[in-house]
Design an enzyme around this catalytic site. Structure first.
Site, PDB file in Angstrom:
ATOM      1  N   ASP A  38       0.862  -1.190   0.000  1.00 37.29           N
ATOM      2  CA  ASP A  38       0.000   0.000   0.000  1.00 37.29           C
ATOM      3  C   ASP A  38       0.892   1.232   0.000  1.00 37.29           C
ATOM      4  OD1 ASP A  38      -2.217   1.885   0.522  1.00 37.29           O
ATOM      5  OD2 ASP A  38      -3.322   0.119   1.212  1.00 37.29           O
ATOM      6  N   TYR A 147     -13.696   6.306 -12.724  1.00 39.37           N
ATOM      7  CA  TYR A 147     -13.800   5.081 -11.917  1.00 39.37           C
ATOM      8  C   TYR A 147     -14.536   3.990 -12.710  1.00 39.37           C
ATOM      9  CZ  TYR A 147     -14.934   2.112  -7.888  1.00 39.37           C
ATOM     10  OH  TYR A 147     -15.057   1.053  -7.016  1.00 39.37           O
TER      11      TYR A 147
END
Ligand code: NAD
Length: 263
Positions: A38, A147
């Site tokens: 991450d 998105y």
């Protein structure tokens, strides 16, 4: 937890928060050795430590960053591509940098992850990759054009990768979550007037929890799914199965989080 992932090495991108964190937690609870990749700002090593896992700072939009992490890990049995962002804005005014960054993380980031995962799984002739796509892979929720495009694009990666990697016994599948309570959606979950309307269109009458997505991921990654590849699994409470919703004014009661039928 009915799954056993002892002796399995699992990599989860976007594993420091939300759905990725629930996936990491579920795999760790099932005995896997988990590595969370991450952004450094999300402190993946610290988060991972709370699960008895490993954490590495990686930006999935940067191929070198992804490759370095996979080279360091050396081997993985299961890879979950979960890193994603969802900036909102009307179609006509989405700036180019927002469009580019969304595609870079959600689509190109998954491409980098699948390439790196496939390279090490090919060497050992086996593995399972699970992509976190979305119900937005199929429909056109407003104000999420980048998105939606990125999540629709994931189906292209899914189908191609399943096709090309099948001969190496690498399975590639995707989960398509609906409306799940994470920091991406928390502001909506905390508005009862908004969710009472939204949840009228969901057969189960409520939103989902990250662990409920994680359970579907674990299934697709497990040997129970040994003949499943190239598939998508909706985890949406029946939202995509219903065109007009199942809500009934006379009989349905909303308790602040969920509609229940009183008949
Ligand atoms: N929450 C929902 O309702 C929902 C629905 C469908 C799909 N999804 C998808 O599930 C995934 C997880 O979303 P979430 O709701 O848990 O959000 P989240 O923000 O809680 O988690 C996303 C994680 O991805 C990480 N990330 C973002 N950009 C990154 C990058 N460039 N490199 C590495 N990591 C990066 C973030 O730091 C974060 O830890 C996303 O792909 C999202 O699109 C979420």
């Amino acid at each position: 937890m009915p799954f056993d992932f002892h002796n399995k090495r699992v990599v989860v991108t976007g594993g420091a928060n939300g759905i990725g964190l629930a996936v990491s937690r579920s795999f760790a609870a099932a005995g896997a050795s988990v590595s969370i990749l991450d952004l450094s700002a999300e402190k993946p090593a610290e988060v991972a430590q709370t699960l008895g896992a490993q954490g590495y700072a990686v930006d999935v939009s940067d191929k070198d960053s992804v490759d370095d992490a996979f080279n360091h890990l050396n081997d993985s049995d299961i890879v979950v591509a979960g890193a994603g962002i969802a900036p909102h804005g009307p179609l006509m005014s989405v700036p180019a940098d927002v469009w580019n960054r969304t595609l870079a993380v959600n689509l190109t980031g998954v491409f980098h992850t699948v390439q790196a995962a496939a390279a090490c799984m090919k060497r050992r002739k086996g593995g399972a990759i699970v992509l976190i796509a979305s119900t937005n892979s199929y429909d056109g929720e407003p104000e999420l054009v980048a998105y939606n495009a990125s999540k629709a694009g994931l189906l292209g990666i899914l189908h191609t990768a399943a096709n090309e990697l099948g001969p190496y016994r690498i399975r590639v599948n995707a989960v398509c979550p609906g409306f799940i309570r994470t920091r991406l959606t928390e502001s909506q979950f905390s508005r009862p007037e908004l969710i009472s309307e939204y949840f009228k269109h969901i057969a189960l009458g409520r939103g989902g929890e990250p662990a409920e997505v994680a359970h579907a991921v674990l299934f697709l990654a497990s040997d129970l799914a040994s003949y499943i590849t190239g598939a998508t699994l909706l985890v949406d409470g029946g939202q995509m199965a219903s065109k007009f919703g199942t809500w009934q004014r006379e009989t349905d009661i909303f308790d602040g989080q969920r509609w229940t039928r009183n008949s």
